[in-house]
Design a protein around this motif. Structure first.
Motif, mmCIF file in Angstrom:
data_model
loop_
_atom_site.group_PDB
_atom_site.id
_atom_site.type_symbol
_atom_site.label_atom_id
_atom_site.label_comp_id
_atom_site.label_asym_id
_atom_site.label_seq_id
_atom_site.Cartn_x
_atom_site.Cartn_y
_atom_site.Cartn_z
ATOM 1 N N ARG A 134 0.836 -1.199 0.000
ATOM 2 C CA ARG A 134 0.000 0.000 0.000
ATOM 3 C C ARG A 134 0.881 1.263 0.000
ATOM 4 N NH1 ARG A 134 -3.073 -3.411 3.387
ATOM 5 N NH2 ARG A 134 -2.048 -2.589 5.256
ATOM 6 N N HIS A 135 1.954 1.199 0.754
ATOM 7 C CA HIS A 135 2.874 2.344 0.799
ATOM 8 C C HIS A 135 3.479 2.608 -0.585
ATOM 9 C CE1 HIS A 135 6.916 4.153 1.350
ATOM 10 N NE2 HIS A 135 6.239 4.930 2.216
ATOM 11 N N LEU A 136 3.871 1.507 -1.268
ATOM 12 C CA LEU A 136 4.444 1.669 -2.603
ATOM 13 C C LEU A 136 3.412 2.247 -3.570
ATOM 14 C CD1 LEU A 136 6.793 1.259 -4.551
ATOM 15 C CD2 LEU A 136 5.977 -1.083 -4.928
ATOM 16 N N GLU A 137 2.178 1.839 -3.423
ATOM 17 C CA GLU A 137 1.116 2.367 -4.293
ATOM 18 C C GLU A 137 0.960 3.873 -4.095
ATOM 19 O OE1 GLU A 137 -3.697 1.737 -5.051
ATOM 20 O OE2 GLU A 137 -2.602 0.383 -3.709
ATOM 21 N N GLN A 138 0.977 4.284 -2.824
ATOM 22 C CA GLN A 138 0.859 5.721 -2.549
ATOM 23 C C GLN A 138 2.092 6.491 -3.024
ATOM 24 O OE1 GLN A 138 -0.166 5.701 1.758
ATOM 25 N NE2 GLN A 138 -2.034 6.791 1.124
ATOM 26 N N VAL A 139 3.259 5.893 -2.850
ATOM 27 C CA VAL A 139 4.489 6.552 -3.305
ATOM 28 C C VAL A 139 4.491 6.713 -4.823
ATOM 29 C CG1 VAL A 139 6.992 6.265 -3.516
ATOM 30 C CG2 VAL A 139 5.879 5.871 -1.320
ATOM 31 N N ASN A 140 4.041 5.653 -5.513
ATOM 32 C CA ASN A 140 3.971 5.762 -6.981
ATOM 33 C C ASN A 140 2.983 6.844 -7.407
ATOM 34 O OD1 ASN A 140 5.867 3.742 -7.413
ATOM 35 N ND2 ASN A 140 4.323 2.092 -7.476
ATOM 36 N N GLU A 141 1.869 6.933 -6.699
ATOM 37 C CA GLU A 141 0.900 8.000 -7.008
ATOM 38 C C GLU A 141 1.514 9.363 -6.728
ATOM 39 O OE1 GLU A 141 -2.625 9.992 -8.077
ATOM 40 O OE2 GLU A 141 -1.784 7.998 -8.518
ATOM 41 N N ALA A 142 2.270 9.442 -5.654
ATOM 42 C CA ALA A 142 2.943 10.716 -5.347
ATOM 43 C C ALA A 142 3.953 11.063 -6.432
ATOM 44 C CB ALA A 142 3.621 10.618 -3.983
ATOM 45 N N ARG A 143 4.671 10.043 -6.894
ATOM 46 C CA ARG A 143 5.628 10.285 -7.973
ATOM 47 C C ARG A 143 4.929 10.755 -9.244
ATOM 48 N NH1 ARG A 143 9.246 4.777 -7.065
ATOM 49 N NH2 ARG A 143 10.450 5.553 -5.259
ATOM 50 N N ARG A 144 3.778 10.132 -9.542
ATOM 51 C CA ARG A 144 3.026 10.528 -10.730
ATOM 52 C C ARG A 144 2.569 11.986 -10.618
ATOM 53 N NH1 ARG A 144 -1.819 11.448 -12.510
ATOM 54 N NH2 ARG A 144 -2.724 11.103 -10.434
ATOM 55 N N LEU A 145 2.032 12.332 -9.443
ATOM 56 C CA LEU A 145 1.582 13.708 -9.241
ATOM 57 C C LEU A 145 2.757 14.692 -9.321
ATOM 58 C CD1 LEU A 145 -0.947 13.215 -6.295
ATOM 59 C CD2 LEU A 145 -1.476 13.675 -8.699
#
Length: 215
Positions: free
Chosen positions: A83-94
């Motif tokens: 879940r943390h990686l998913e949020q980090v990837n979303e943060a990277r995308r943003l």
């Protein structure tokens, strides 16, 4: 207890509302309205990405702490990390989207600055041409004035020379008339007196006796 990723407390629309008055208005003097809005949106997305990453790290720490009391500790932690990686990837995308928007705004700013420099250069060229035209006109006016004064001076000199020539001609004529009158007077000779001069006795009269001299 399983923890779910929390959504951001500050939505993107609110962040945009905060950044537009601060960042976009600060850039408004250099960017157009669209560029300022693009820059504000890009900065807001980067801020959202940073907060999402911080939130993901906080949630991961909380979940890993909670997983320590569970039976399947590793499985719980792996799920939390996923879940943390998913949020980090979303943060990277943003963050990447925000950086791209900011780059677009900077490119527009650069283009606007170049356009302004070109406009300033053109305006400066026009101003220099206008000043040169004024200088040329002033120079032509000064030259025309100089030529006019020179012509007036030459005309006055010619007039003075003409009058001097007339005076010399009158003087010469006067002298010629005087010389002519003197010459005519000399040609006529001295005038004869009205009383005739006494006759001079001839040689014979002096030789006669006194009684025989004729009166």
């Amino acid at each position: 207890m399983e923890h779910r990723p929390k959504t951001l407390a500050i939505p993107l629309s609110l962040l945009l509302g905060l950044f537009i008055p601060l960042a976009a208005q600060a850039e408004a003097s250099r960017l157009g309205p669209e560029g300022a809005a693009t820059l504000a949106r890009g900065q807001a997305l980067q801020q959202q990405a940073a907060e999402l990453r911080q939130q993901a790290d906080r949630i991961l720490a909380e979940e890993e702490h909670a997983c320590a009391s569970r039976l399947l500790v590793n499985d719980c932690r792996n799920q939390a990390k996923a879940r943390h990686l998913e949020q980090v990837n979303e943060a990277r995308r943003l963050d990447a989207e925000g950086r791209e928007l900011e780059y677009q705004a900077r490119v527009e700013e650069r283009d606007l600055k170049q356009q302004q420099r070109d406009a300033d250069a053109a305006s400066q060229t026009e101003e220099l041409a206008r000043r040169q035209k004024l200088r040329d006109a002033e120079q032509q006016e000064r030259e025309a004035l100089r030529q006019r004064r020179l012509a007036e001076k030459e005309a006055k000199a010619a007039e003075g020379e003409r009058k001097a020539a007339e005076r010399r001609a009158r003087q010469e004529k006067k002298q010629a008339d005087h010389a002519r009158r003197v010459a005519e007077k000399e040609a006529r000779g001295p005038r004869s007196s009205k009383t005739p001069a006494p006759a001079t006795p001839g040689p014979d009269a002096t030789s006669l006796p006194e009684g025989q001299r004729q009166p």
